[in-house]
Design a protein around this motif. Structure first.
Motif, PDB file in Angstrom:
ATOM      1  N   GLN A   8      25.363  58.267  10.854  1.00 52.12           N
ATOM      2  CA  GLN A   8      25.621  59.508  11.919  1.00 52.12           C
ATOM      3  C   GLN A   8      26.768  60.174  11.679  1.00 52.12           C
ATOM      4  O   GLN A   8      26.708  61.339  11.925  1.00 52.12           O
ATOM      5  CB  GLN A   8      26.376  58.307  12.966  1.00 52.12           C
ATOM      6  CG  GLN A   8      24.792  57.753  14.161  1.00 52.12           C
ATOM      7  CD  GLN A   8      26.179  57.247  14.811  1.00 52.12           C
ATOM      8  OE1 GLN A   8      27.264  57.089  15.159  1.00 52.12           O
ATOM      9  NE2 GLN A   8      25.722  57.512  16.524  1.00 52.12           N
TER      10      GLN A   8
ATOM     11  N   ASN B  44      25.676  53.878  10.638  1.00 49.32           N
ATOM     12  CA  ASN B  44      27.629  54.362  11.002  1.00 49.32           C
ATOM     13  C   ASN B  44      27.571  55.558   9.698  1.00 49.32           C
ATOM     14  O   ASN B  44      27.283  56.614   9.600  1.00 49.32           O
ATOM     15  CB  ASN B  44      28.358  53.321  10.761  1.00 49.32           C
ATOM     16  CG  ASN B  44      28.524  52.774  11.569  1.00 49.32           C
ATOM     17  OD1 ASN B  44      29.020  53.113  12.853  1.00 49.32           O
ATOM     18  ND2 ASN B  44      29.483  52.220  11.927  1.00 49.32           N
TER      19      ASN B  44
ATOM     20  N   TYR C 142      32.546  51.964   4.261  1.00 55.20           N
ATOM     21  CA  TYR C 142      32.656  52.817   4.651  1.00 55.20           C
ATOM     22  C   TYR C 142      34.148  53.525   5.364  1.00 55.20           C
ATOM     23  O   TYR C 142      34.597  54.986   5.397  1.00 55.20           O
ATOM     24  CB  TYR C 142      32.615  52.484   6.583  1.00 55.20           C
ATOM     25  CG  TYR C 142      32.611  53.626   7.539  1.00 55.20           C
ATOM     26  CD1 TYR C 142      31.089  54.822   7.916  1.00 55.20           C
ATOM     27  CD2 TYR C 142      33.628  54.273   8.145  1.00 55.20           C
ATOM     28  CE1 TYR C 142      30.766  55.290   8.859  1.00 55.20           C
ATOM     29  CE2 TYR C 142      33.236  54.777   9.032  1.00 55.20           C
ATOM     30  CZ  TYR C 142      32.234  55.830   9.698  1.00 55.20           C
ATOM     31  OH  TYR C 142      32.356  56.768  10.229  1.00 55.20           O
TER      32      TYR C 142
END
Length: 286
Positions: A65, A62, A37
């Motif tokens: 989103q 995550n 990420y």
């Protein structure tokens, strides 16, 4: 010099996403989601990474989103840009969409190519009128007349850069001069809207990338843009491109950049020099 495991996996994920391939879940499990990420976020490439993970059957909260946010932002940009173009048309102001606005449509899926802002070339003599239009549409002018573009922002996440020229006269005089009469190089689409030909768009793309590469560095998204665009436009007039790149002293950069992009995103083995060049992109976040 060697790439880290997370860098190798991430590049493979991106390549799979744009090439329509399915990543290997076993390889993805060799890295941690937070490290992946962070790397993708640094290069503003969370959405394309999320899509690659999903194709491998992996859903990370995550990443999901981030992809949803990117899709929403692109949708907002499209709505707002149409409104701005309507106002520019009504005022008879010439304009041309730049960079990500065009590039996003060459990617295989909507939302793969994220944008932090929208860049629009406008008639340099009408910038005061453009400011009035943007402020009437609810934008705040963050800077005016300080660079070759004026910056406008609007909540929750929109930023438009309205360009009076493509390059800064002091920082890149050769490019500034080359594009001094830029609208004469553009195709008239209709009304007051103009576009680059595919060949001229690619030349501008390379010039813009080199500007960042030589001053502050440029990230992996720039390298991916080159690969995606060239894959989507195989019939480019190479002779025309080579002649114009020569005028801009960009022939050597373009060749090495293009070769690296295709090797990286098709999984070819890199030479030591190419690996070193790739690390420059990986270490940059612009």
């Amino acid at each position: 010099m060697e790439l880290s495991q997370v860098q190798r996996v991430w590049i493979r994920l991106i390549a799979c996403a744009v090439n329509g391939e399915k990543p290997e879940p076993e390889q993805i499990k060799t890295i941690t989601p937070p490290s992946l990420y962070e790397l993708a976020d640094n290069h503003s490439m969370l959405s394309v990474t999320a899509m690659a993970l999903e194709s491998a059957g992996i859903t990370e909260h995550n990443f999901n989103q981030a992809k949803t946010k990117a899709l929403r932002k692109l949708g907002l940009f499209d709505i707002e840009r149409k409104a701005i173009f309507r106002e520019l048309e009504a005022a008879g102001i010439r304009h041309c969409p730049l960079k990500g606005i065009i590039l996003k449509d060459y990617y295989p899926e909507f939302g793969m190519r994220e944008m932090t802002d929208n860049d629009i070339l406008c008639d340099a003599e009408r910038m005061e009128e453009i400011r009035e239009i943007m402020e009437r549409l609810g934008y705040t002018c963050e800077s005016f007349g300080e660079e070759n573009h004026d910056v406008y922002s609007k909540p929750p996440c929109l930023e438009f850069e309205m360009h009076r020229s493509l390059f800064n006269k002091e920082k890149t005089p050769l490019y500034y001069e080359y594009y001094s009469d830029v609208f004469s190089r553009l195709k008239h689409i209709g009304g007051c809207e103009y576009r680059f030909s595919d060949e001229d768009f690619y030349i501008y793309l390379i010039a813009h990338e080199y500007k960042h590469f030589s001053f502050n560095g440029t990230g992996m998204r720039s390298l991916l843009d080159v690969y995606v665009f060239l894959r989507a436009c195989p019939q480019l007039d190479r002779g025309c491109i080579d002649r114009e790149l020569e005028k801009l002293n960009l022939s050597e950069f373009e060749e090495s950049n293009r070769t690296l992009a295709f090797k990286v995103f098709t999984g070819e083995k890199l030479s030591d020099d190419e690996t070193e060049e790739l690390m420059i992109y990986l270490d940059s976040t612009l």
